[in-house]
Design a protein around this motif. Structure first.
Motif, PDB file in Angstrom:
ATOM      1  N   ILE A 312       0.856  -1.192   0.000  1.00  0.00           N
ATOM      2  CA  ILE A 312       0.000   0.000   0.000  1.00  0.00           C
ATOM      3  C   ILE A 312       0.893   1.244   0.000  1.00  0.00           C
ATOM      4  N   ASP A 314       2.441   4.733   0.735  1.00  0.00           N
ATOM      5  CA  ASP A 314       2.602   5.453   1.998  1.00  0.00           C
ATOM      6  C   ASP A 314       1.512   6.514   2.240  1.00  0.00           C
ATOM      7  N   TYR A 317      -1.615   4.599   3.227  1.00  0.00           N
ATOM      8  CA  TYR A 317      -1.375   3.356   3.982  1.00  0.00           C
ATOM      9  C   TYR A 317      -2.279   3.258   5.224  1.00  0.00           C
ATOM     10  N   GLU A 392       2.697  -6.632   9.407  1.00  0.00           N
ATOM     11  CA  GLU A 392       3.473  -5.610   8.688  1.00  0.00           C
ATOM     12  C   GLU A 392       4.920  -5.652   9.163  1.00  0.00           C
ATOM     13  N   ARG A 414       4.536  -1.028   3.172  1.00  0.00           N
ATOM     14  CA  ARG A 414       4.361   0.364   2.773  1.00  0.00           C
ATOM     15  C   ARG A 414       5.335   0.623   1.628  1.00  0.00           C
TER      16      ARG A 414
END
Ligand code: NAD
Length: 504
Positions: A312, A314, A317, A392, A414
């Motif tokens: 995704i 930044d 995100y 993440e 990210r």
């Protein structure tokens, strides 16, 4: 709580399906009917939601495989000689017949796979029927080609059926796999022997039993057994002239070796570790919905095309992650046969332990953070249930990011630079599915052109269906399924004919 909650309706469903599982136990299908197998050893079939054994299917060896292939061989000549119109009509009738038993088939599949009836098994049973009907309709489209005229010569090609096709399928969506394999094979005039996966053989047996009501004896045959035994015997059998396989890349490679010794063609639909990229201009609602769809939670993430590497941008995100996390509780985990359940149970203890191993690996990775899930759900003492897990901060080199976990687990990363994220998306041995979310048409087409994957979507993440050609590149396999072109290419061979038309 020691057991899954059961109301009257669920008890009835369970009782009916258990009786059916018992009836099918010990049997295989060939020569036009359900028959007791010759095998004396059996494989236990488990209900993964309760860990109870619900049936025993034959661990077929030479005798059973030989009998089923003999039946398919005998049926080949008359079946391939039928006019395509008649063959197609029989397949459409078979599809209509199966449609009458959809609910029963879906429930049996739910019982042995742990997939939820309401969100997966019913839809999958409908797709099975749809694929069969689609290829029945296409039987008359198997055309050869005519070359430009030459003096005194008519030049053309005929497409011929290959013979007996060996089909080997996995457990994650067995009804859909069954149809994707046998429908094009039969429409093209071949006969079939299919081996089900060890974990999910019962619904397959029932479907093949029902097919015998419509198709001539020997046209569609099914055995059960271990991969290294029945599966390998099918691949190596001299009468099997084509192998169509769906499963892991490791087994796919073995199948190619078996086929090489006989020089027969193989279609191989294998694993995936699929990137899902959300660009900064993406619609946030749509991207979050697409990420959730891509997780394939209706199958507990056990899908070769699941979007398990999520990238995704930044700039959006936090907003996208927040929406995705807010959406997860709506996917209710529960008894697979319950109408309110969206997410059932993982197929086996082995698969659950695999998922747990990867999550523990992530947990002990410096910088990694489990955003949700990461454990079995509370209140389930029995069954292989697992919560949806998003992680993440896992480095791209970690096995968590590189291996196909095949469960409800995905990594989220990210990114700021599209070129870098595209390179990372392509830096995988796999090449099955890929998705991008963007409102920029040029960026979407650039992605489509440069991503190394066979099944690419823009601004959505839906599943394979009839008439959308499906298959992967790299270690995700070879060959295509679900289209007219793939049926002609993979289930027939071409014969070139030259006729001298001169009078003398
Ligand atoms: P698997 O490869 O272990 O087994 C698949 C089938 O192959 C089973 O029927 C098994 O008995 C059989 N088999 C195993 N060893 C064999 C051998 N030596 N010879 C012949 N047959 C053998 O895969 P699985 O664990 O059942 O399924 C999960 C895998 O399937 C995942 O990798 C997933 O990505 C893949 N898959 C791919 C697609 C696709 O369309 N690309 C679809 C669904 C699943």
């Amino acid at each position: 709580m020691n057991e899954l909650p059961m109301n009257d309706q669920l008890c009835d469903r369970l009782a009916t399906q258990l009786a059916e599982a018992k009836r099918l136990s010990g049997c295989i299908v060939y020569d036009g009917g359900l028959r007791k197998a010759l095998a004396t050893e059996f494989i236990s079939v488990e209900n993964p939601a309760t860990e109870e054994i619900i049936g025993q299917v034959p661990r077929c060896g030479n005798d059973d495989v030989d009998a089923a292939i003999a039946s398919a061989s005998l049926a080949f000549k008359p079946w391939s000689a039928l006019p395509a119109r008649d063959r197609g009509a029989l397949l459409v009738r078979a599809a209509n017949h199966l449609e009458g038993f959809l609910e029963e088939i879906a429930r049996l599949s739910s019982l042995e796979t742990g997939n939820a009836l309401a969100t997966q098994c019913r839809n999958e049973a409908r797709t099975m029927v749809d694929i069969l009907r689609y290829f029945g309709g296409l039987a008359r489209e198997i055309n050869g080609e005519t070359s430009p005229p030459e003096v005194d010569q008519l030049r053309y090609t005929r497409r011929e059926a290959l013979g007996v096709v060996g089909a080997i399928i996995p457990w994650n969506a067995p009804l859909m796999q069954l149809s994707s394999k046998i429908a094009p094979a039969l429409a093209a005039g071949n006969t079939v022997i299919l081996k089900s996966a060890e974990q999910a053989p019962l619904a397959i047996l029932r479907v093949f039993e029902l097919l015998q009501d419509i198709l001539p004896p020997g046209v569609a045959n099914a055995v059960s057994g271990l991969g290294e035994e029945a599966g390998r015997l099918i691949c190596e059998h001299p009468a099997v002239r084509k192998i169509t396989f769906t499963g892991s890349s490791a087994v796919g490679a073995k199948i190619l070796h078996y086929a090489a010794d006989k020089i027969v063609p193989v279609t191989a639909e294998l694993g995936g570790k699929n990137p899902n990229i959300v660009m900064p201009d993406a619609n946030i609602e749509r991207a979050a919905k697409g990420i959730l769809q891509g997780l394939r939670l209706q199958r507990q993430g056990q899908s070769c095309s699941a979007g398990t590497r999520i990238y995704i941008h930044d700039e959006i995100y936090d907003a996208v992650v927040e929406k995705v996390l807010a959406g997860i509780p709506a996917f209710k985990i529960g008894n697979p046969l319950d109408e309110t359940t969206q997410v059932g149970s993982i197929v086996s203890r082995k698969q659950l332990e695999r998922v747990e191993r990867y999550v523990e690996m992530a947990r002990s990775t410096p910088g990694a953070r489990i955003l949700c899930g990461g454990k079995r759900p509370d209140g389930f003492d029995k069954g292989y249930f697992y919560t949806t897990t998003l992680i993440e901060g896992v480095p791209a080199s970690s096995p968590v990011c590189r291996d196909e976990i095949f469960g409800p687990v995905a990594t989220i990363s990210r990114f700021t630079d599209f070129e870098a994220v595209l390179a990372e998306a392509n830096d995988t041995p796999y090449g099955l599915a890929a998705t991008i979310f963007t409102q920029n048409l040029a960026a979407a087409f650039d992605f489509v052109a440069r991503i190394e994957a066979g099944f690419v979507q823009v601004n959505q993440f839906s599943v394979a269906e009839a008439n959308i050609e499906y298959g992967g590149t790299k270690m995700s396999g070879m060959g295509r399924e679900l289209s007219l072109a793939s049926m002609i290419q993979h289930f027939t061979w071409s014969k070139a004919v030259i006729v001298n038309t001169s009078a003398a």
